[in-house]
Design a protein around this motif. Structure first.
Motif, PDB file in Angstrom:
ATOM      1  N   SER A  52       0.838  -1.191   0.000  1.00 52.50           N
ATOM      2  CA  SER A  52       0.000   0.000   0.000  1.00 52.50           C
ATOM      3  C   SER A  52       0.877   1.246   0.000  1.00 52.50           C
ATOM      4  O   SER A  52       1.698   1.436   0.899  1.00 52.50           O
ATOM      5  N   ASP A 103       1.304   5.458  -0.131  1.00 56.95           N
ATOM      6  CA  ASP A 103       0.646   6.718   0.231  1.00 56.95           C
ATOM      7  C   ASP A 103       0.556   7.584  -1.026  1.00 56.95           C
ATOM      8  O   ASP A 103       1.373   8.464  -1.268  1.00 56.95           O
ATOM      9  N   ASP A 110      -6.886   7.806  -1.214  1.00 51.02           N
ATOM     10  CA  ASP A 110      -5.653   8.082  -0.474  1.00 51.02           C
ATOM     11  C   ASP A 110      -4.511   7.111  -0.739  1.00 51.02           C
ATOM     12  O   ASP A 110      -3.361   7.439  -0.473  1.00 51.02           O
ATOM     13  N   ARG A 111      -4.824   5.901  -1.183  1.00 48.86           N
ATOM     14  CA  ARG A 111      -3.795   4.883  -1.284  1.00 48.86           C
ATOM     15  C   ARG A 111      -3.811   4.233  -2.663  1.00 48.86           C
ATOM     16  O   ARG A 111      -4.851   4.101  -3.302  1.00 48.86           O
ATOM     17  N   TRP A 115       5.762   8.098  -6.663  1.00 53.01           N
ATOM     18  CA  TRP A 115       4.754   7.563  -5.760  1.00 53.01           C
ATOM     19  C   TRP A 115       4.908   6.072  -5.442  1.00 53.01           C
ATOM     20  O   TRP A 115       4.617   5.665  -4.314  1.00 53.01           O
ATOM     21  N   LYS A 154       7.159   5.320   0.559  1.00 52.37           N
ATOM     22  CA  LYS A 154       5.715   5.521   0.649  1.00 52.37           C
ATOM     23  C   LYS A 154       4.960   4.211   0.848  1.00 52.37           C
ATOM     24  O   LYS A 154       3.733   4.196   0.853  1.00 52.37           O
ATOM     25  N   LYS A 201       3.828   0.493   2.619  1.00 50.87           N
ATOM     26  CA  LYS A 201       3.659  -0.418   3.750  1.00 50.87           C
ATOM     27  C   LYS A 201       3.153  -1.735   3.175  1.00 50.87           C
ATOM     28  O   LYS A 201       2.395  -1.744   2.196  1.00 50.87           O
ATOM     29  N   GLN A 245      -9.140   9.922   4.164  1.00 54.66           N
ATOM     30  CA  GLN A 245      -8.362  10.496   5.260  1.00 54.66           C
ATOM     31  C   GLN A 245      -8.786  11.915   5.598  1.00 54.66           C
ATOM     32  O   GLN A 245      -8.865  12.295   6.766  1.00 54.66           O
ATOM     33  N   LEU A 288      -4.917   3.414   7.745  1.00 60.23           N
ATOM     34  CA  LEU A 288      -5.289   4.615   6.994  1.00 60.23           C
ATOM     35  C   LEU A 288      -5.887   5.670   7.915  1.00 60.23           C
ATOM     36  O   LEU A 288      -5.574   6.857   7.808  1.00 60.23           O
ATOM     37  N   LYS A 315      -5.442   5.898  11.080  1.00 61.11           N
ATOM     38  CA  LYS A 315      -4.547   6.116  12.234  1.00 61.11           C
ATOM     39  C   LYS A 315      -5.155   5.572  13.524  1.00 61.11           C
ATOM     40  O   LYS A 315      -5.060   6.194  14.593  1.00 61.11           O
TER      41      LYS A 315
END
Length: 941
Positions: free
Chosen positions: A530, A532, A583-584, A681, A686, A688, A800, A871, A873
């Motif tokens: 994934s 960011d 967002d991802r 990107w 960026k 995970k 997000q 995502l 948090k």
């Protein structure tokens, strides 16, 4: 990945490709496990018994989660319907969700209260089924409910119930008809079958027959087909025969046997000569189709036909993909499939013509490739790749006990169609033993017969009677509820809190974070890289760059062309995919764990070493442009392209989420644009990596470190900017004119100041009563009261940095204005004078806590939750503690959260429908109305 394009024909193209990410070259792909070894992993042990009334019961024990799947299959489908009563089986499926004599009211109410998941019903040519997965302590109540509608239903069916569900079914039919190519199935059925053939009408039925259905008609249908001897009950999950049998006897034992359905005579029809037809529809690309009726599950030829269809157009490396899409660039998409029913099947091949190409040329090449396959058959490697993929899919499916495709379904289908709950094993054994010679012989036997050739061309759809609005039936007074004699529903025992798997974190050598959970239910590993990035990272002046970049990843690496990648994946039984949220951006892998090493080799090669060959870029652009054109013919595509700028404001990064991109920008994209996006990107800083596997963390980490631990980014990382002020549109109605639409798609969006990273549990929970569930006020009003829609909902579209509230309602065209008024009324009442009731609050909290075990039954469910927590948090144990969070909420707190968040006066409306029908309805709503043609939405201005 969805893109399937050209095979690179020479090494010269690879010389143009500079690795966009510095990483070691991937090792040669290791040899996969034999398909026979995978077949051994597929097993659903069961016990069965039959009651005196003929009810057949099958039990499978699976203790991995405290849930039980309840699946009830009736031997009745549309093939059993006589002339003049088409659609009855499906209509009755709907009626059986409207309460029974001892459980009055909507069937979803008690299911919601017990925390049921995966609950639904379906009707097809051969059967009707009802299913739900419930927490183990709720099994007795689920059996009470299923037995009550099997044996104690007729007193609850009133004229009002019939009229409402008739309208719902007719709107389900309109919703399907309203899609591009939505009339194709009707044409195929009429061309291939005589009207009196059991498979000679579509399951949804005709509007005229549905209108003519009387109360006596439907009650007689129930008496003829819904007895105990015509049903099979499957329980799969945290249950055993010793526990289940007394409950089955208690609740089903007194139900009359009823009549046993007689299987109709349904010969496989053969056309006397080839039949060629052309129809026009509001579609973006010409589609060429070839269809034959072939044998079904009751034939030994069915498996060979499945293999043939996969080799022709089902595999990523299929004959049609390689020839028409990759090499000759004549089509933007191809498919082949063998849709198998109990007594026959439909073998179908199709190609979507690339814009600018002569359809006659594509049709000629399509027929030549089919003819060559009939003459020469498949290779041994092709047959093996098909078998590996099918078995891998079956292994993944074993993780679910119920739903649309879990273990209960496999057992029930085998019992109903083949009188053998273990028939799935015979199918897999036959598949594993298939030979090229047999596939060739079976294909020649059935596909050498005359074909039905249908071409769908862009143009105005011809008028058809089914599109007309039905006459309004006068409302009738609701009959007094029938009081049953079985007593109250059984109580539900104590349901334990969710036991969410332990989530562990580690880091690869280069710092990439690994988030891991172990699940041992099936030997499958699922992984997601994934980044960011997401739609918010798409270059504002080059919308569509991200999608084209992702589409190119499996179209050739620096060592393999696209065909080699597809074939390697198929030999492994692995799935490699890409996608993006706001967002991802993510790359995903699912593979049998026995093939984890070689699958990761391939996954790393695709991720780290894409070639971005210019010839491939050029052709994939054409495919993406064709996809954009298709969006402009689809109600959902049109609305989805128009809404983002209105709801987020034109300067927001989230306003970029306009489908597949801006066609002008996509047409101008170059290889350099894609490499630049990847550099910025799709890089380790960026990234995970999320993994759910039956393999231990140490093994998974070592395997990932070997492939990704030396990965380094190139150049500077990209930056997303949410600082610009971007105001949403003022309230208005944007009407997108889509002529001759029998339905209108309504989207209503209310902007707000929420961020997805905030704790939104109170307001999301409150919305369950307004728009977030089947029992919500919006759905119950538009569907179950007014029957203007097949389904309507409202939910927070969470990312997000934003979470606007969006209502969706596809409604019959003549009720568009009234539907918006009804939605506004429901939303306004909920937020002012008629807030959350005590009954709604109790139902929501009880249901939300009880359904948790079912919501996280599979490794895919857990993998999604891990990514969501990261995502937004939230802590890794968020779902392990969510039960306590739900129980701490109060009715007043939920009411206040909804009223503070949703402003009923702020709604912006997007309507996709026929302006000449819809515009007059909208002018009375008190909002400015802007009418635009569908073509103007291309750039999502």
């Amino acid at each position: 990945m969805t893109a399937k394009i050209l095979a690179l024909s020479g090494v010269a193209l690879f010389a143009l490709a500079t690795p966009a990410l510095a990483a070691p070259q991937a090792a040669a792909i290791a040899k996969p496990a034999p398909v026979a070894d995978l077949v051994k992993q597929v097993d659903i042990p069961y016990e069965e018994f039959t009651l005196k009334n003929g009810l057949r019961v099958i039990i499978h024990t699976d203790r991995k989660a405290p849930v039980v799947a309840v699946s009830v299959w009736y031997d009745v489908g549309s093939k059993h319907e006589p002339k003049g009563k088409t659609g009855f089986a499906h209509l009755f499926e709907h009626l059986m969700f409207n309460g029974s004599e001892n459980a009055p009211g909507d069937f979803f109410e008690p299911l919601k209260q017990v925390g049921a998941t995966d609950y639904n019903g379906t009707t097809w040519y051969d059967r009707t089924n009802y299913f739900e997965t419930v927490p183990t302590p709720a099994l007795e109540r689920a059996l009470f409910l299923e037995s009550d509608r099997m044996g104690y239903l007729l007193g609850a069916i009133t004229q009002r119930v019939l009229d409402v569900q008739r309208g719902v079914v007719q709107n389900e039919k309109r919703q399907g008809d309203n899609q591009p190519y939505g009339l194709v199935d009707y044409a195929k059925t009429a061309a291939l079958f005589s009207p009196d053939h059991p498979y000679g009408h579509d399951t949804i039925g005709s509007m005229a027959d549905l209108d003519a259905a009387s109360l006596d008609d439907v009650k007689n249908w129930f008496r003829d087909h819904y007895g105990a001897s015509n049903a099979i009950v499957v329980l799969a999950g945290d249950v055993d025969v010793a526990t289940a049998r007394p409950l089955i006897e208690k609740y089903f034992g007194a139900i009359p046997a009823g009549q046993k359905t007689v299987r109709p005579v349904a010969p496989v029809p053969t056309l006397s000569a080839p039949k060629v037809e052309v129809m026009k529809d509001r579609v973006a690309t010409t589609r060429i189709m070839r269809t034959w009726v072939v044998p079904g599950l009751d034939s030994s030829d069915a498996t060979a036909l499945d293999v043939a269809a996969s080799v022709l157009g089902g595999l990523a490396s299929s004959r049609l993909d390689n020839a028409l899409v990759r090499k000759e660039k004549l089509a933007v998409a191809v498919t082949a499939g063998n849709q198998t029913f109990a007594q026959l099947g439909m073998f179908e091949v199709s190609a979507d013509v690339r814009p600018g190409v002569d359809p006659a040329l594509v049709a000629k090449r399509l027929d030549e490739i089919i003819a060559d396959f009939i003459k020469n058959g498949p290779t041994a490697d092709e047959v093996q790749r098909v078998a590996t993929g099918e078995v891998s899919d079956r292994i993944e499916g074993l993780e679910s006990v119920g739903g649309f495709g879990g273990k209960a379904v496999a057992l029930a289908q085998g019992a109903l169609y083949s009188d053998d709950p273990g028939f799935y094993k015979k199918q897999l054994a036959t598949l594993a033993a298939e030979t090229p010679a047999n596939v060739k012989a079976v294909t020649a036997k059935w596909l050498s017969r005359p074909v039905y050739a249908l071409t769908i061309e862009p143009g105005a759809r011809a008028a058809y009677d089914e599109a007309k609005a039905a006459e309004e039936k006068p409302d009738v007074a609701e009959a007094a509820p029938f009081k049953g004699t079985r007593g109250d529903m059984p109580a539900v025992g104590t349901i334990a809190d969710l036991d969410f798997p332990k989530v562990e974190r580690a880091k690869l050598r280069n710092g990439i974070e690994l988030i891991y959970a172990q699940r041992n239910a099936v030997p499958i590993t699922r992984a997601v890289i994934s980044f960011d990035a997401g739609v918010a990272a798409d270059p504002a002046t080059k919308l569509g760059t991200q999608q084209l970049t992702l589409g190119m990843l499996d179209e050739g690496t620096t060592t393999k062309d696209s065909i080699a990648i597809a074939e390697a994946r198929e030999r492994l039984g692995a799935e490699i995919g890409t996608g993006a949220s706001l967002d991802r951006t993510y790359l995903s892998l699912s593979t049998p764990s026995t093939n984890l090493g070689p699958s990761l080799d391939l996954f790393a090669d695709v991720t780290l070493n894409p070639a971005f060959a210019p010839a491939e870029v050029a052709r994939l652009k054409n495919q993406q442009l064709a996809g954009i054109a298709s969006e402009l013919t689809n109600p959902g595509g049109l609305a989805g392209r128009a809404l983002p700028k209105l709801i987020y404001g034109p300067a927001s990064p989230y306003a970029k989420s306009a489908g597949r991109g801006d066609p002008v920008a996509v047409a101008a994209l170059t290889r350099a644009d894609l490499v630049a996006f990847q550099h910025a990107w799709l890089r380790p800083e960026k990234a995970k990596i999320f993994v759910v596997s039956d393999r231990p963390l140490a093994e998974v980490k070592a395997a990932l470190d070997q492939r990704f631990g030396s990965w380094k980014g190139v150049g500077a990382p990209g930056v997303k900017d949410f600082t610009a002020v971007s105001a949403p549109s003022a309230p208005k109605i944007l009407l997108i004119d889509r002529p001759d639409s029998p339905q209108s798609l309504i989207l209503g969006a209310a902007p707000n100041s929420l961020k997805g990273t905030a704790e939104l549990l109170p307001v999301i929970t409150a919305n369950d009563a307004l728009g977030g569930s089947f029992l919500s006020r919006i759905n119950m009003d538009l569907r179950e009261d007014k029957h203007w829609t097949y389904g309507a909902s409202g939910n927070f579209s969470r990312s997000q940095n934003a979470a606007p509230y969006i209502v969706s309602a596809p409604v019959q065209a003549d009720k568009t204005g009234a539907s918006i008024a009804a939605i506004r009324q429901q939303v306004g009442d909920f937020l002012t004078t008629k807030g959350l009731t005590k009954a709604e609050f109790d139902r929501t909290i009880i249901g939300k806590t009880r359904e948790l075990a079912g919501n996280f039954e599979t490794s895919g469910d857990v993998l999604g939750a891990m990514q969501t927590n990261d995502l937004y948090k939230r802590p890794d144990d968020y779902y392990a503690t969510i039960t306590q969070k739900y129980r701490a909420l109060t009715q007043a707190e939920l009411d206040a959260a909804a009223r503070a968040t949703i402003d009923p006066k702020s709604f912006i409306w997007v309507v996709v429908g026929d302006a000449k029908t819809v515009r007059p309805q909208l002018d009375s709503l008190g909002l400015p109305v802007e009418v635009v043609p569908a073509a103007s939405i291309a750039g999502a201005k």
